[in-house]
Enzyme design. Structure first.
Site, PDB file in Angstrom:
ATOM      1  N   ASN A  37       5.876   2.594  13.296  1.00 18.04           N
ATOM      2  CA  ASN A  37       4.755   2.312  14.078  1.00 18.04           C
ATOM      3  C   ASN A  37       4.705   0.737  14.702  1.00 18.04           C
ATOM      4  OD1 ASN A  37       2.092   2.654  14.839  1.00 18.04           O
ATOM      5  ND2 ASN A  37       1.105   2.621  12.821  1.00 18.04           N
ATOM      6  N   HIS A 122      -7.782  10.871   2.677  1.00 18.05           N
ATOM      7  CA  HIS A 122      -8.498   9.330   2.946  1.00 18.05           C
ATOM      8  C   HIS A 122      -9.950   9.308   3.122  1.00 18.05           C
ATOM      9  CE1 HIS A 122      -4.859   7.089   4.657  1.00 18.05           C
ATOM     10  NE2 HIS A 122      -4.301   7.723   3.575  1.00 18.05           N
ATOM     11  N   ARG A 147      -8.171   8.967  -1.768  1.00 19.79           N
ATOM     12  CA  ARG A 147      -8.216   7.582  -1.556  1.00 19.79           C
ATOM     13  C   ARG A 147      -9.491   6.983  -1.075  1.00 19.79           C
ATOM     14  NH1 ARG A 147      -4.486   4.014   2.646  1.00 19.79           N
ATOM     15  NH2 ARG A 147      -6.422   4.168   3.652  1.00 19.79           N
ATOM     16  N   TYR A 159      -9.261  -3.370   5.990  1.00 20.42           N
ATOM     17  CA  TYR A 159      -8.173  -2.460   6.341  1.00 20.42           C
ATOM     18  C   TYR A 159      -8.526  -1.062   5.777  1.00 20.42           C
ATOM     19  CZ  TYR A 159      -4.569   0.965   4.877  1.00 20.42           C
ATOM     20  OH  TYR A 159      -3.738   2.143   4.799  1.00 20.42           O
ATOM     21  N   ASP A 211      -5.921   1.491  -1.888  1.00 21.34           N
ATOM     22  CA  ASP A 211      -4.654   0.815  -1.228  1.00 21.34           C
ATOM     23  C   ASP A 211      -5.309  -0.667  -0.760  1.00 21.34           C
ATOM     24  OD1 ASP A 211      -2.464  -0.041   0.166  1.00 21.34           O
ATOM     25  OD2 ASP A 211      -2.588   1.506   1.587  1.00 21.34           O
ATOM     26  N   HIS A 213      -3.054  -2.863   0.173  1.00 22.45           N
ATOM     27  CA  HIS A 213      -2.374  -3.298   1.451  1.00 22.45           C
ATOM     28  C   HIS A 213      -1.586  -4.709   1.697  1.00 22.45           C
ATOM     29  CE1 HIS A 213      -1.621  -1.937   5.900  1.00 22.45           C
ATOM     30  NE2 HIS A 213      -1.672  -0.791   5.208  1.00 22.45           N
ATOM     31  N   GLU A 237      -2.455   0.772  -4.594  1.00 20.28           N
ATOM     32  CA  GLU A 237      -1.341   0.684  -3.679  1.00 20.28           C
ATOM     33  C   GLU A 237      -0.965  -0.713  -3.557  1.00 20.28           C
ATOM     34  OE1 GLU A 237      -1.596   3.657  -0.905  1.00 20.28           O
ATOM     35  OE2 GLU A 237      -0.214   2.414   0.466  1.00 20.28           O
ATOM     36  N   GLU A 263       6.309   1.853   0.740  1.00 22.39           N
ATOM     37  CA  GLU A 263       5.963   2.389   2.139  1.00 22.39           C
ATOM     38  C   GLU A 263       6.952   1.379   2.964  1.00 22.39           C
ATOM     39  OE1 GLU A 263       1.707   2.866   2.640  1.00 22.39           O
ATOM     40  OE2 GLU A 263       1.760   1.133   3.992  1.00 22.39           O
ATOM     41  N   ARG A 284       6.779   4.722  -3.341  1.00 23.12           N
ATOM     42  CA  ARG A 284       5.971   5.301  -1.977  1.00 23.12           C
ATOM     43  C   ARG A 284       6.882   5.554  -0.818  1.00 23.12           C
ATOM     44  NH1 ARG A 284       1.689   6.634  -0.722  1.00 23.12           N
ATOM     45  NH2 ARG A 284       1.049   5.283   0.984  1.00 23.12           N
ATOM     46  N   HIS A 313       4.474   7.956   1.052  1.00 20.49           N
ATOM     47  CA  HIS A 313       3.706   7.747   2.226  1.00 20.49           C
ATOM     48  C   HIS A 313       3.597   8.808   3.208  1.00 20.49           C
ATOM     49  CE1 HIS A 313       3.464   4.574   5.943  1.00 20.49           C
ATOM     50  NE2 HIS A 313       2.391   5.045   5.405  1.00 20.49           N
ATOM     51  N   ASP A 317       1.012   7.791  11.036  1.00 22.28           N
ATOM     52  CA  ASP A 317       2.186   7.594  12.073  1.00 22.28           C
ATOM     53  C   ASP A 317       3.748   7.975  11.559  1.00 22.28           C
ATOM     54  OD1 ASP A 317       0.765   5.080  10.160  1.00 22.28           O
ATOM     55  OD2 ASP A 317       2.874   5.076  10.118  1.00 22.28           O
ATOM     56  N   GLU A 340       0.869  11.546  -0.077  1.00 18.90           N
ATOM     57  CA  GLU A 340      -0.329  11.138   0.982  1.00 18.90           C
ATOM     58  C   GLU A 340      -0.243  12.129   2.060  1.00 18.90           C
ATOM     59  OE1 GLU A 340       0.269   7.367   2.617  1.00 18.90           O
ATOM     60  OE2 GLU A 340      -1.805   7.245   3.294  1.00 18.90           O
ATOM     61  N   TRP A 403      -1.251  -8.144   6.610  1.00 20.97           N
ATOM     62  CA  TRP A 403      -2.257  -7.133   6.748  1.00 20.97           C
ATOM     63  C   TRP A 403      -2.190  -6.160   6.289  1.00 20.97           C
ATOM     64  CZ3 TRP A 403      -1.461  -2.091   8.762  1.00 20.97           C
ATOM     65  CH2 TRP A 403      -2.639  -1.345   9.348  1.00 20.97           C
TER      66      TRP A 403
HETATM   67  C1  GCO Z   1      -1.111   4.208   3.784  1.00 23.01           C
HETATM   68  C2  GCO Z   1      -0.620   2.914   4.849  1.00 23.01           C
HETATM   69  C3  GCO Z   1      -0.749   3.181   6.121  1.00 23.01           C
HETATM   70  C4  GCO Z   1      -0.362   1.996   6.870  1.00 23.01           C
HETATM   71  C5  GCO Z   1       0.356   2.532   8.255  1.00 23.01           C
HETATM   72  C6  GCO Z   1       1.029   1.468   9.020  1.00 23.01           C
HETATM   73  O1  GCO Z   1      -0.949   3.832   2.739  1.00 23.01           O
HETATM   74  O2  GCO Z   1      -1.489   5.252   4.434  1.00 23.01           O
HETATM   75  O3  GCO Z   1      -0.856   1.906   4.034  1.00 23.01           O
HETATM   76  O4  GCO Z   1      -2.198   3.302   6.578  1.00 23.01           O
HETATM   77  O5  GCO Z   1      -0.945   1.149   7.225  1.00 23.01           O
HETATM   78  O6  GCO Z   1       1.130   3.506   7.919  1.00 23.01           O
HETATM   79  O7  GCO Z   1       1.878   1.889  10.018  1.00 23.01           O
HETATM   80 MG    MG Z   2      -0.630   2.161   2.059  1.00 24.28          MG
END
Ligand code: GCO
Ligand code: MG
Length: 403
Positions: A37, A122, A147, A159, A211, A213, A237, A263, A284, A313, A317, A340, A403
């Protein structure tokens, strides 16, 4: 049998996907996902310019040898671009092998260890009420694990929150990256109230995930883990930036809340300390970004020795090809945890015709030979690549943050 063709198709049916198509002298075609991505064309070039010419004339049956040839032969190791490119070749060759054998990939991997693959969806909201309603919708659809992400009051662009206009969450934007604002102090006070509200309305009979993040320091993450213990999360996560494996020692020393990481990591060596020191509960790493089925199953085998389970993961994407490959591997490993399942927005279904199914909270990859995904190149040509970036995050004083 020999590989006679290998080509890369970059398309954007709903979002960008990079697909590798491998052709053989017997007319069998295999496909692999090479999507990274926001950096899609780097992998496309790695494959087109450096890998596809090496595949021509090779025996497609020799999957591990091809993996070693591409990994060790490059000299330069690991990293998301390299490992995503190798993954695409690996997955395409497993697809070919399955089609030649007339067996689904999970049968080649030792066969199903379970009837279905537990997946989590999600749920998100601009406030706890909206999140709660989305959570209820997931339960109605049959999900057994969900989630939860809610916008932190005062933090624009938290996020995981969709724009609220009916569109699904998709962080990648065209032109320049969007910028979000973040302060951990408000989040740390807010996150336990989200769990409290969800448990109060829905009880403890459903798994709740979250998450972070990569946004906290180790001691902040420890505090969050401890504050959430009474709500019994399935996991939190990426509580801290994942690349600092030793940071998880601090978190682990303070909380029994299960931790999921990996991930953004790409090899068995990236998760070695996390697994062998039992610093995480779920790994992940994904098929697409961690060298394919051949390498990810080694990660899972290492994890099995240390009581760590899979939790791959599966964001939108990663293409439907990656999702199918993940489901085959999930079905065949003994230490599966959860998968996921964010889903893919249309018109992805016009380009990738899948045979996996969802029922009552579980997915199954199906029994079609190979991966069970048909890639329609003509349909893909109708959706040309669009440059897109993931957002950049800043603290309120302007400092760039994870991020
Ligand atoms: C998740 C991930 C995604 C990522 C994304 C970035 O746990 O699903 O954190 O949402 O942000 O895959 O490209
Ligand atoms: Mg994640």
């Amino acid at each position: 049998m020999k590989i006679t063709g290998a080509r890369v198709v970059v398309s954007s049916p709903g979002r960008n996907y990079v697909t590798l198509v491998v052709e053989t002298s017997d007319g069998v075609v295999g496909v692999g996902d090479a999507t990274l991505n926001g950096r899609e064309l780097a992998v496309a070039s790695y494959l087109r310019d450096h890998v596809c010419p090496l595949l021509i004339g090779r025996d497609p049956a020799r999957i591990e040898d091809t993996w070693q040839y591409l990994y060790k032969g490059a000299y330069w190791r690991r990293g998301p671009v390299t490992m995503t490119a190798i993954a695409a070749v690996d997955v395409a060759l497993w697809d070919v092998k399955g089609k030649v054998a007339a067996l689904p990939v999970h049968d080649l991997l030792g066969g199903a260890c379970r009837d279905g693959v537990l997946v989590y969806g999600h749920a998100e909201g601009r406030d706890v009420e909206e999140l709660s309603d989305r959570f209820a919708e997931h339960l109605e659809r049959g999900f057994k694990a969900v989630r939860v992400q809610a916008a932190v009051p005062g933090a624009a662009g938290t996020y995981g929150i969709s724009p609220g206009d009916g569109r699904v969450y998709e962080p990648a934007s065209s032109h320049l990256p969007e910028e979000a604002t973040w302060e951990s102090t408000a989040y740390l006070d807010f996150a336990p109230t989200v769990f409290a509200a969800i448990r109060e309305r829905f009880g403890f009979g459903v798994h709740v995930l979250h998450d972070v993040h990569h946004r906290l320091t180790p001691i902040e993450a420890a505090r969050l883990g401890r504050a959430l213990e009474e709500y019994r999360p399935f996991w939190i996560e990426d509580p801290t930036p994942a690349e600092d494996q030793s940071a998880f020692r601090t978190i682990r020393a303070h909380t029994t809340t299960p931790i999921a990481v990996g991930e953004v990591l790409n090899s068995i060596w990236d998760v070695q300390t996390l697994i062998t020191e039992r610093l995480i509960d779920y790994v992940r790493t994904s098929v697409s970004h961690t060298g394919g089925i051949s390498h990810l199953r080694k990660v899972y085998a290492l994890a099995e020795l240390y009581g760590v389970r899979s939790g791959a993961h599966g964001a939108g994407d990663l293409s439907p090809i990656a999702h199918a490959a993940a489901l085959h591997l999930d079905l065949a490993i003994p230490n599966f945890g959860i998968q996921e399942h964010m889903g893919h927005r249309e018109p992805a279904g016009e380009v990738f015709r899948t045979s996996y199914t969802f029922s009552d909270g579980y997915m199954h990859p199906g029994s079609a030979p190979g991966l069970g995904v048909e890639f329609d190149e003509r349909a893909a040509a109708r959706f040309p690549y669009e440059p897109r970036y993931l957002p950049v995050n800043r603290r309120t004083d302007g400092t760039v943050h994870d991020w």
